[in-house]
Design a protein around this motif. Structure first.
Motif, PDB file in Angstrom:
ATOM      1  N   GLU A  71      -3.092  94.813  37.602  1.00  0.00           N
ATOM      2  CA  GLU A  71      -2.126  95.552  38.435  1.00  0.00           C
ATOM      3  C   GLU A  71      -1.621  94.672  39.579  1.00  0.00           C
ATOM      4  OE1 GLU A  71      -3.949 100.029  38.191  1.00  0.00           O
ATOM      5  OE2 GLU A  71      -3.552  99.210  40.190  1.00  0.00           O
ATOM      6  N   VAL A  72      -2.598  94.024  40.249  1.00  0.00           N
ATOM      7  CA  VAL A  72      -2.244  93.162  41.379  1.00  0.00           C
ATOM      8  C   VAL A  72      -1.364  92.003  40.891  1.00  0.00           C
ATOM      9  CG1 VAL A  72      -3.147  91.614  43.165  1.00  0.00           C
ATOM     10  CG2 VAL A  72      -4.278  93.782  42.723  1.00  0.00           C
ATOM     11  N   ASP A  73      -1.751  91.424  39.747  1.00  0.00           N
ATOM     12  CA  ASP A  73      -0.954  90.334  39.164  1.00  0.00           C
ATOM     13  C   ASP A  73       0.490  90.767  38.959  1.00  0.00           C
ATOM     14  OD1 ASP A  73      -2.533  88.128  39.028  1.00  0.00           O
ATOM     15  OD2 ASP A  73      -3.396  88.607  37.075  1.00  0.00           O
ATOM     16  N   ALA A  74       0.638  91.981  38.417  1.00  0.00           N
ATOM     17  CA  ALA A  74       1.989  92.485  38.143  1.00  0.00           C
ATOM     18  C   ALA A  74       2.787  92.615  39.435  1.00  0.00           C
ATOM     19  CB  ALA A  74       1.899  93.831  37.424  1.00  0.00           C
ATOM     20  N   SER A  75       2.135  93.144  40.480  1.00  0.00           N
ATOM     21  CA  SER A  75       2.867  93.296  41.745  1.00  0.00           C
ATOM     22  C   SER A  75       3.105  91.933  42.387  1.00  0.00           C
ATOM     23  CB  SER A  75       2.135  94.244  42.684  1.00  0.00           C
ATOM     24  OG  SER A  75       0.957  93.660  43.125  1.00  0.00           O
ATOM     25  N   MET A  76       2.184  90.977  42.117  1.00  0.00           N
ATOM     26  CA  MET A  76       2.353  89.614  42.642  1.00  0.00           C
ATOM     27  C   MET A  76       3.603  88.959  42.062  1.00  0.00           C
ATOM     28  SD  MET A  76       0.314  88.455  44.805  1.00  0.00           S
ATOM     29  CE  MET A  76      -0.634  89.644  45.632  1.00  0.00           C
ATOM     30  N   ARG A  98       1.230  89.709  49.892  1.00  0.00           N
ATOM     31  CA  ARG A  98       0.735  88.755  48.907  1.00  0.00           C
ATOM     32  C   ARG A  98      -0.710  88.359  49.229  1.00  0.00           C
ATOM     33  NH1 ARG A  98       0.822  83.261  47.038  1.00  0.00           N
ATOM     34  NH2 ARG A  98       0.809  82.474  49.171  1.00  0.00           N
ATOM     35  N   GLN A  99      -0.959  88.107  50.509  1.00  0.00           N
ATOM     36  CA  GLN A  99      -2.305  87.716  50.929  1.00  0.00           C
ATOM     37  C   GLN A  99      -3.311  88.833  50.668  1.00  0.00           C
ATOM     38  OE1 GLN A  99      -3.259  84.790  51.698  1.00  0.00           O
ATOM     39  NE2 GLN A  99      -1.222  83.882  51.841  1.00  0.00           N
ATOM     40  N   VAL A 100      -2.884  90.064  50.934  1.00  0.00           N
ATOM     41  CA  VAL A 100      -3.758  91.226  50.700  1.00  0.00           C
ATOM     42  C   VAL A 100      -4.117  91.303  49.218  1.00  0.00           C
ATOM     43  CG1 VAL A 100      -3.817  93.763  50.668  1.00  0.00           C
ATOM     44  CG2 VAL A 100      -3.018  92.561  52.710  1.00  0.00           C
ATOM     45  N   GLY A 101      -3.110  91.096  48.380  1.00  0.00           N
ATOM     46  CA  GLY A 101      -3.330  91.124  46.929  1.00  0.00           C
ATOM     47  C   GLY A 101      -4.304  90.040  46.500  1.00  0.00           C
ATOM     48  N   LEU A 102      -4.112  88.842  47.014  1.00  0.00           N
ATOM     49  CA  LEU A 102      -4.984  87.718  46.651  1.00  0.00           C
ATOM     50  C   LEU A 102      -6.415  87.971  47.116  1.00  0.00           C
ATOM     51  CD1 LEU A 102      -2.755  84.581  47.424  1.00  0.00           C
ATOM     52  CD2 LEU A 102      -3.365  85.519  45.191  1.00  0.00           C
TER      53      LEU A 102
END
Ligand SMILES: [Zn+2]
Length: 236
Positions: free
Chosen positions: A145-150, A25-29
């Motif tokens: 994309e990141v939002d979706a995985s988040m 999650r942190q990586v995505g953010l």
């Protein structure tokens, strides 16, 4: 006792997995932040170029007005020439015309110089505009994309927290506190295996008698070196 040890091990497994998910999650953010920072950087460059262009255009328009004034002076003076009676006055007006023409020429040179800078700044801005648009499109797609995985990650975390709370509930309060304390003080690893006489948390040797007693499972024991809770698996 065996049941409590198993609960602690399950809890540790869940917490370790939760840590991985949290890192994800942190990586995505962080990635989203980096993308937005880059867009902001480009936007600032575009804005600053637009500001410079606007200042130059203001300066240029002043020069253009000044030149119109001088050209008006030239025309007015030239218009007076046919009516002039004396040589002296004629020379004076010619001088006026000359001065105004020279000023006009200087002003035109100033305008040309501004035009040249404007041209180069506009080209620069156009390039940055293009870069910004392309980056914005890419960043938007990646952020989505990141939002979706988040969404999936956050859902997983909520589910894990629910599961964790339920598992903690099953432990006696004292043991729960001990586990939580170790989690915070021992880098998220509260219970570890003891193997070949050593604690796998800190890799220190355990007193042999203590190591052997772990197989009896009559009480939950702590590593004398790192305080982590210990479990031992009988060799196959
Ligand atoms: Zn240890």
């Amino acid at each position: 006792m065996h049941k409590q040890l198993q609960l602690l091990r399950d809890l540790q497994e869940l917490d370790t997995e939760r840590k991985t998910v949290e890192t994800e999650r942190q990586v995505g953010l962080k990635e989203q932040q980096a993308l937005n920072a880059e867009l902001e950087r480009l936007q600032k460059m575009v804005d600053s170029l637009a500001g410079e262009i606007s200042v130059l255009e203001g300066e240029k328009s002043e020069l253009v007005s000044a030149m119109a004034l001088e050209q008006g002076n030239v025309e007015r003076s030239e218009g007076r020439l046919p009516q002039i009676k004396t040589q002296k006055e004629y020379v004076a007006v010619l001088k006026e015309v000359d001065t105004a023409k020279k000023l006009s020429k200087d002003l035109q040179a100033g305008i040309d110089a501004k035009d040249e800078i404007l041209q180069s700044l506009t080209a620069d801005k156009d390039e940055k505009d293009g870069e910004l648009a392309a980056n914005a499109e890419q960043a938007e797609a990646r952020c989505a994309e990141v939002d979706a995985s988040m969404v999936a990650v956050n859902k997983k975390l909520v589910e894990m927290d629910r599961q964790r709370a339920a598992q903690l509930e099953e432990l006696p309060k004292k043991l729960r506190k001990r586990y939580e304390l170790l989690m915070s003080r021992r880098a998220g690893v509260a219970i570890v295996e003891a193997r070949n006489g050593a604690c796998l948390g800190c890799h220190m040797q355990l007193p042999p008698q203590m190591f052997n007693s772990l197989f009896v499972l009559n009480e939950i024991q702590s590593c004398p070196h790192c305080s982590r809770l210990l479990f031992a698996t009988a060799p196959d």
